[in-house]
Design an enzyme around this catalytic site. Sequence first.
Site: not given
Ligand code: BG6
Ligand code: MG
Length: 217
Positions: A8-10, A16, A44, A113-114, A144, A168-169
């Site tokens: 996962d990224l964030d 972030t 998150k 990542s989402a 997810k 994953e966090d």
């Molecule tokens: C996830 C974050 O990785 O991405 C969420 O944990 C965030 O907080 C989601 O809402 C979507 O991100 P983005 O950059 O497409 O708005």
């Molecule tokens: Mg995350």
Amino acid sequence: KIKACIFDLDGVIVDTAKFHYIAWKELADEMGFEFTVEDNERLKGVSRMTSLDILLSIGKVNKSEDEKLALATRKNENYLTYILKMGPEEILPGTKAFLDTLKEEGVRIALGSASKNAMTILERLKLTNYFEAIIDGTKVSKAKPDPEVFLKAAEALGVQPDNCVVFEDAEAGVEAALSGGMKCVGIGKADVLGKAHLIIDGLHQMNMQKLYALNEK
Ligand code: BG6
Ligand code: MG
């Protein structure tokens, strides 16, 4: 046998959440309600539009679909101003060392990542080249805890799900990994990530021994 790691990224590679928080709070301020750091925890791992729905429910505010799109767009423009100022110094401790070790050991590396901003963020951090496959919010239709993002990453690598470890966090992310039939390392607190096979504070606590010990789980 573990053949691939999907990150996962964030919250795993970069923090972030602080920028997401500032950008969402600006909308809440304008609409005249409070949005706390604790509230931000609920966003998150959650997609952008679902995050907005949660934010609006916190403020007990109703908006039309068009208004929601406009709000989400504005939030993202604001968020991007912070993202575009980031550099490699924002990479969380231990990330590069662990990625280098994985490369040396021949373990495949993917991103799951989402976020629709994942490519931008990886570029800013100068990490893009580590990832053989990048599945982000622009490539999935089911968020997810649906396992789609991780299954697509495994497929892109050509590795079976049970040979993959997800980092994953977010609770929804741990659920996604497990329902995809993968091993999962939770980054953060056990009360949130209790179902993960291993829980650590950050990638600085990860090594090959701990990775291969997951084979036994
Ligand atoms: C996830 C974050 O990785 O991405 C969420 O944990 C965030 O907080 C989601 O809402 C979507 O991100 P983005 O950059 O497409 O708005
Ligand atoms: Mg995350």
